[in-house]
Design an enzyme around this catalytic site. Structure first.
Site, PDB file in Angstrom:
ATOM      1  CG  HIS A  44      65.482  -6.240  76.965  1.00 40.73           C
ATOM      2  ND1 HIS A  44      66.530  -7.051  77.350  1.00 40.73           N
ATOM      3  CD2 HIS A  44      65.244  -5.430  78.017  1.00 40.73           C
ATOM      4  CE1 HIS A  44      66.884  -6.746  78.588  1.00 40.73           C
ATOM      5  NE2 HIS A  44      66.123  -5.769  79.015  1.00 40.73           N
ATOM      6  NE  ARG A  45      69.531  -4.977  79.033  1.00 37.71           N
ATOM      7  CZ  ARG A  45      70.180  -5.784  79.844  1.00 37.71           C
ATOM      8  NH1 ARG A  45      71.396  -6.190  79.533  1.00 37.71           N
ATOM      9  NH2 ARG A  45      69.649  -6.192  80.985  1.00 37.71           N
ATOM     10  CD  GLU A  71      64.604  -1.593  78.063  1.00 41.95           C
ATOM     11  OE1 GLU A  71      64.668  -1.336  79.269  1.00 41.95           O
ATOM     12  OE2 GLU A  71      65.553  -2.122  77.431  1.00 41.95           O
ATOM     13  CG  ASP A  73      68.755  -0.099  80.152  1.00 43.92           C
ATOM     14  OD1 ASP A  73      67.739  -0.296  80.811  1.00 43.92           O
ATOM     15  OD2 ASP A  73      69.239  -0.953  79.362  1.00 43.92           O
ATOM     16  CG  HIS A  86      71.556  -2.938  81.706  1.00 44.07           C
ATOM     17  ND1 HIS A  86      72.154  -3.639  82.739  1.00 44.07           N
ATOM     18  CD2 HIS A  86      70.225  -3.112  81.878  1.00 44.07           C
ATOM     19  CE1 HIS A  86      71.222  -4.208  83.483  1.00 44.07           C
ATOM     20  NE2 HIS A  86      70.043  -3.910  82.984  1.00 44.07           N
ATOM     21  CD  GLU A 145      65.095   0.131  83.173  1.00 39.35           C
ATOM     22  OE1 GLU A 145      65.106  -0.731  82.285  1.00 39.35           O
ATOM     23  OE2 GLU A 145      65.372  -0.100  84.369  1.00 39.35           O
ATOM     24  CE  LYS A 147      68.757  -0.754  84.097  1.00 37.63           C
ATOM     25  NZ  LYS A 147      67.555  -1.422  84.568  1.00 37.63           N
ATOM     26  CG  ASP A 282      67.263 -10.168  75.215  1.00 37.00           C
ATOM     27  OD1 ASP A 282      66.824  -9.071  75.617  1.00 37.00           O
ATOM     28  OD2 ASP A 282      68.012 -10.901  75.899  1.00 37.00           O
TER      29      ASP A 282
HETATM   30  O1  G3P Z   1      62.263  -3.280  80.152  1.00 34.54           O
HETATM   31  C1  G3P Z   1      62.451  -4.158  81.192  1.00 34.54           C
HETATM   32  C2  G3P Z   1      63.871  -4.463  81.473  1.00 34.54           C
HETATM   33  O2  G3P Z   1      64.709  -3.677  80.706  1.00 34.54           O
HETATM   34  C3  G3P Z   1      64.220  -4.309  82.905  1.00 34.54           C
HETATM   35  O3  G3P Z   1      65.389  -4.976  83.218  1.00 34.54           O
HETATM   36  O4  G3P Z   1      67.750  -5.021  83.823  1.00 34.54           O
HETATM   37  O5  G3P Z   1      67.109  -5.347  81.467  1.00 34.54           O
HETATM   38  O6  G3P Z   1      66.939  -3.102  82.496  1.00 34.54           O
HETATM   39  P1  G3P Z   1      66.862  -4.591  82.720  1.00 34.54           P
HETATM   40 CA    CA Z   2      66.087  -1.839  80.715  1.00 43.38          CA
END
Ligand code: G3P
Ligand code: CA
Length: 286
Positions: A44-45, A71, A73, A86, A145, A147, A282
């Site tokens: 994640h990120r 992943e 944003d 993000h 993603e 955003k 994470d």
């Molecule tokens: O991949 C799911 C997650 O990234 C969504 O929430 O706020 O971390 O972008 P956020």
């Molecule tokens: Ca995300």
């Protein structure tokens, strides 16, 4: 004598079979990043528990930790370039203040996107979608993603253009994605905005699309799930909303489900037991 020869022959054949099986197993494991057993692990990120989120350092660490996907944003700069960050503003993750949209790419690239995490990472800038694609396409899966798409008119078309460019370069068109969904290997595009996800599906019908589900949209009716399943290959849920019934409802529609964002071992174990197809965490590698 004859019996001895026969026994030796049988043992030789068994040995060769064993060697072939071991070789096959090694070959499978060498190429099994996209077909591993159990849920996919999505950093994640990037590996953002250990490195500054959405930077090359976090993505490279995720790759080293053997995550299946990174992943990240995507937002748009003042001059229409796609950047990886993000928040709506640069305040939390850089040494500047202001809305991402009010800065040009050049200005954004001059920011320190990592000292907030640890001074050791001070050299990490904000990166662009083409930079990430060019470094990682075909090497690790990418869960992209989009955003706040309504704040960036035309962002879907721009993302689609870049994905098409790298997709063709990697020659991945027409293959299956890492979760076995028809489409190009290793790229999934997601959004909280269902209409944006549908638009991406129309622009890139071969690329799997995911919708993100958070508490405000929960619970989804059967009818809404049917509508989402008409264009989305994945329903990606905030992990605390998930239970066996939701996972079953999604699997019944021949769609997949991922859980976000996992930061504790016990949550990881719980969603694994529910039978999710992907875990967005994470901490890849725990
Ligand atoms: O991949 C799911 C997650 O990234 C969504 O929430 O706020 O971390 O972008 P956020
Ligand atoms: Ca995300």
């Amino acid at each position: 004598m004859m019996a001895n020869r026969k026994a030796t022959y049988v043992w030789l054949r068994a040995g060769m079979l064993l060697l072939i099986l071991c070789g096959a197993a090694l070959t499978v494991s060498a190429f099994s990043r996209y077909a591993a057993e159990g849920p996919l692990i999505i950093a994640h990120r990037g590996a953002s528990g250990y490195a500054p989120e959405n930077t090359m350092a976090a993505f490279e660490l995720a790759e080293r930790l053997d995550a299946d996907f990174i992943e990240f944003d995507v937002r748009m700069s003042k001059d229409g370039e796609l950047v990886i960050i993000h928040d709506e503003t640069v305040d939390r993750t850089t040494n500047f203040k202001g809305n991402v949209r009010q800065f040009t790419l050049r200005e954004l690239q001059g920011m320190d996107a990592a000292s907030h995490f640890h001074p050791l990472y001070a050299e990490q800038p904000i990166v662009t979608l083409p930079e990430v694609m060019s470094r990682f396409a075909g090497k690790i899966g990418m869960l992209i993603e989009i955003k706040d798409p309504r704040a960036y008119p035309g962002i879907e078309e721009k993302v689609a253009e870049i994905v098409r460019r790298y997709d063709l370069l990697q020659g991945m068109e027409g293959t299956k994605d890492s979760a076995g969904t028809e489409g190009s290997a290793g790229i999934i595009i997601q959004s909280f905005d269902f209409e944006s996800a549908r638009k991406i599906h129309n622009l890139l019908p071969d690329i799997p699309v995911a919708v993100l589900i958070h508490a405000k949209q929960h619970p989804l009716s059967g009818g809404t799930l049917d509508k989402l399943a008409s264009f989305a290959s994945y329903m990606n849920y905030s992990h605390d909303l998930l239970d066996k019934e939701i996972v079953r409802e999604i699997h019944d529609r021949n769609r997949k489900v991922m859980a976000w964002t996992i930061r504790k071992k016990q949550d990881m174990e719980r969603v694994k037991k529910l039978g999710v197809d992907g875990i967005i965490t994470d901490y890849p590698g725990i």
